[in-house]
Design a protein around this motif. Structure first.
Motif, PDB file in Angstrom:
ATOM      1  N   LYS A 188       0.856  -1.174   0.000  1.00 45.89           N
ATOM      2  CA  LYS A 188       0.000   0.000   0.000  1.00 45.89           C
ATOM      3  C   LYS A 188       0.894   1.225   0.000  1.00 45.89           C
TER       4      LYS A 188
ATOM      5  N   SER B  32       0.624   5.733  -0.637  1.00 44.34           N
ATOM      6  CA  SER B  32       0.071   6.979  -1.133  1.00 44.34           C
ATOM      7  C   SER B  32       1.203   7.671  -1.877  1.00 44.34           C
TER       8      SER B  32
ATOM      9  N   LYS C 137      -2.508   0.597  -4.940  1.00 40.31           N
ATOM     10  CA  LYS C 137      -2.609  -0.567  -4.064  1.00 40.31           C
ATOM     11  C   LYS C 137      -2.312  -1.814  -4.890  1.00 40.31           C
TER      12      LYS C 137
ATOM     13  N   SER D 129      -5.994   5.038  -7.958  1.00 42.52           N
ATOM     14  CA  SER D 129      -7.150   5.902  -7.815  1.00 42.52           C
ATOM     15  C   SER D 129      -6.692   7.296  -7.379  1.00 42.52           C
TER      16      SER D 129
ATOM     17  N   MET E 113      -8.040  10.611  -5.436  1.00 41.06           N
ATOM     18  CA  MET E 113      -9.121  10.934  -4.506  1.00 41.06           C
ATOM     19  C   MET E 113      -8.677  12.027  -3.535  1.00 41.06           C
TER      20      MET E 113
ATOM     21  N   ASP F  14      -9.471   4.776   3.738  1.00 47.44           N
ATOM     22  CA  ASP F  14     -10.591   3.878   3.426  1.00 47.44           C
ATOM     23  C   ASP F  14     -10.291   3.057   2.176  1.00 47.44           C
ATOM     24  N   PHE F  15      -9.701   3.698   1.157  1.00 43.66           N
ATOM     25  CA  PHE F  15      -9.345   3.004  -0.089  1.00 43.66           C
ATOM     26  C   PHE F  15      -8.326   1.899   0.171  1.00 43.66           C
TER      27      PHE F  15
ATOM     28  N   LYS G 164      -9.821  -1.296   2.026  1.00 43.52           N
ATOM     29  CA  LYS G 164     -10.715  -2.166   1.266  1.00 43.52           C
ATOM     30  C   LYS G 164      -9.926  -3.298   0.629  1.00 43.52           C
TER      31      LYS G 164
END
Length: 50
Positions: free
Chosen positions: A3, A5, A21, A36, A38, A45-46, A49
């Protein structure tokens, strides 16, 4: 599962973040990357999931 960012992007008055991700396919076992863009508040939250 990896994961991360990646970047903070700024367009006009909106501040956005690109999140990437790594997801393992249940059928083949191969890994794919899901990207994504956002708002920064939605990144956790992304990434949580499956």
């Amino acid at each position: 599962m990896a994961k991360k960012s990646v970047a903070s992007l700024q367009t006009g008055s909106k501040r956005l973040t690109k999140a990437i991700k790594m997801v393992k396919s249940p059928k083949t076992g191969a890994y794919t990357f899901v990207e994504s863009i956002m708002p920064p508040e939605a990144v956790n939250d992304f990434l949580k999931k499956k």
